[in-house]
Design an enzyme around this catalytic site. Structure first.
Site, PDB file in Angstrom:
ATOM      1  N   TYR A  87      -5.861   7.343  -6.169  1.00  0.00           N
ATOM      2  CA  TYR A  87      -4.768   6.457  -5.756  1.00  0.00           C
ATOM      3  C   TYR A  87      -4.756   6.226  -4.244  1.00  0.00           C
ATOM      4  O   TYR A  87      -4.770   5.079  -3.778  1.00  0.00           O
ATOM      5  CB  TYR A  87      -3.436   7.048  -6.202  1.00  0.00           C
ATOM      6  CG  TYR A  87      -2.227   6.259  -5.739  1.00  0.00           C
ATOM      7  CD1 TYR A  87      -1.864   5.080  -6.374  1.00  0.00           C
ATOM      8  CD2 TYR A  87      -1.450   6.690  -4.664  1.00  0.00           C
ATOM      9  CE1 TYR A  87      -0.758   4.352  -5.959  1.00  0.00           C
ATOM     10  CE2 TYR A  87      -0.340   5.971  -4.244  1.00  0.00           C
ATOM     11  CZ  TYR A  87      -0.004   4.803  -4.893  1.00  0.00           C
ATOM     12  OH  TYR A  87       1.073   4.081  -4.460  1.00  0.00           O
ATOM     13  N   SER A 145       0.853  -1.186   0.000  1.00  0.00           N
ATOM     14  CA  SER A 145       0.000   0.000   0.000  1.00  0.00           C
ATOM     15  C   SER A 145       0.890   1.238   0.000  1.00  0.00           C
ATOM     16  O   SER A 145       2.054   1.181  -0.419  1.00  0.00           O
ATOM     17  CB  SER A 145      -0.939  -0.033   1.208  1.00  0.00           C
ATOM     18  OG  SER A 145      -1.811   1.088   1.203  1.00  0.00           O
ATOM     19  N   LYS A 191      -5.594   2.833  -1.962  1.00  0.00           N
ATOM     20  CA  LYS A 191      -4.597   2.218  -1.096  1.00  0.00           C
ATOM     21  C   LYS A 191      -5.105   2.093   0.339  1.00  0.00           C
ATOM     22  O   LYS A 191      -4.690   1.194   1.085  1.00  0.00           O
ATOM     23  CB  LYS A 191      -3.295   3.018  -1.146  1.00  0.00           C
ATOM     24  CG  LYS A 191      -2.553   2.890  -2.473  1.00  0.00           C
ATOM     25  CD  LYS A 191      -2.182   1.442  -2.772  1.00  0.00           C
ATOM     26  CE  LYS A 191      -1.309   1.295  -4.000  1.00  0.00           C
ATOM     27  NZ  LYS A 191      -0.911  -0.116  -4.229  1.00  0.00           N
TER      28      LYS A 191
END
Length: 225
Positions: A144, A127, A148
């Site tokens: 994004y 992550s 994550k």
């Protein structure tokens, strides 16, 4: 000797990881959209050219395990997609694509591989510090960073669900690493760690981290960001 599956092996951290596991004598299944010649030429590495954003791509993974390995010891979710764009400018398709690669692809591969994993096996999800609650956030990374964060929660839940089977799930939330993906998103920014340096850390954690951790998120960052 263990059977190791790694995604995102066309370059950067995943590429270095595949070579490192192979050089140590482990069997590697390298999954990526593009296949480097160095991986194809390595007798310890099997390459599958797959796009995790596409549906039903994990069928080939399942068939390979059934026909060749039968068991999997370590699964490393390293593949990732990033888009740097103001939230108001991101299209629905762009946002969805990031989630297809970073979240749905992880979930689909877990479903395909977990039936072949047993006690003592380890699922490691890569992550980002941007996905950890309370850390510094950066504009333009809404898709994004939120994706994550989603895989962090997914890993925590699976650690609980599979603990009786002895399968450990952990997350490494990485800080800036000088990968090609980072350079494409932030031209000119020099991260303090190289892909090879980060691969060294992940290699050891993947093999031994499940002895000490399960359902945990480890922040792996030498700087802020």
């Amino acid at each position: 000797m263990k059977n190791i599956i790694i995604t995102g092996t066309s370059r950067g951290i995943g590429y270095e990881l595949a070579l490192q596991f192979a050089s140590a004598g482990h069997n590697v299944l390298a999954i990526s959209r593009k296949i480097p010649h160095a991986l194809l030429e390595n007798e310890k590495i099997t390459c599958l050219q797959l796009d995790l954003a596409e549906t039903n791509t994990t069928t080939a993974v399942k068939e390979f395990i059934e026909n060749s390995w039968h068991t999997v010891n370590v699964l490393i979710h390293n593949a990732g997609a990033l888009i740097l764009k103001p939230f108001g400018d991101i299209t629905a398709d762009e946002f969805e694509y990031i989630y297809k690669v970073n979240v749905f692809g992880v979930a689909a591969l877990n479903r395909a591989v977990l039936p072949f994993m047993g006690k003592g096996s380890h699922v490691v999800t890569i992550s980002s510090m941007g996905g950890v609650q309370g850390t510094m956030k950066f504009g333009g990374l809404a898709a994004y960073s939120s994706s994550k964060g989603a895989v962090i929660t997914l890993s925590e839940l699976l650690a609980e669900e599979y603990k009786e089977q002895g399968i450990a799930f952990n997350v490494l939330a990485l800080g800036a690493v000088n990968t090609e993906m980072l350079q494409e998103a932030f031209p000119g920014y020099e991260a303090p760690l190289s892909p090879k340096q980060m691969a060294d850390y992940i290699y050891n954690f993947a093999l031994t981290g499940n002895t000490y951790y399960n359902g945990k998120v480890l922040q792996v960052s030498s700087t802020t960001p």
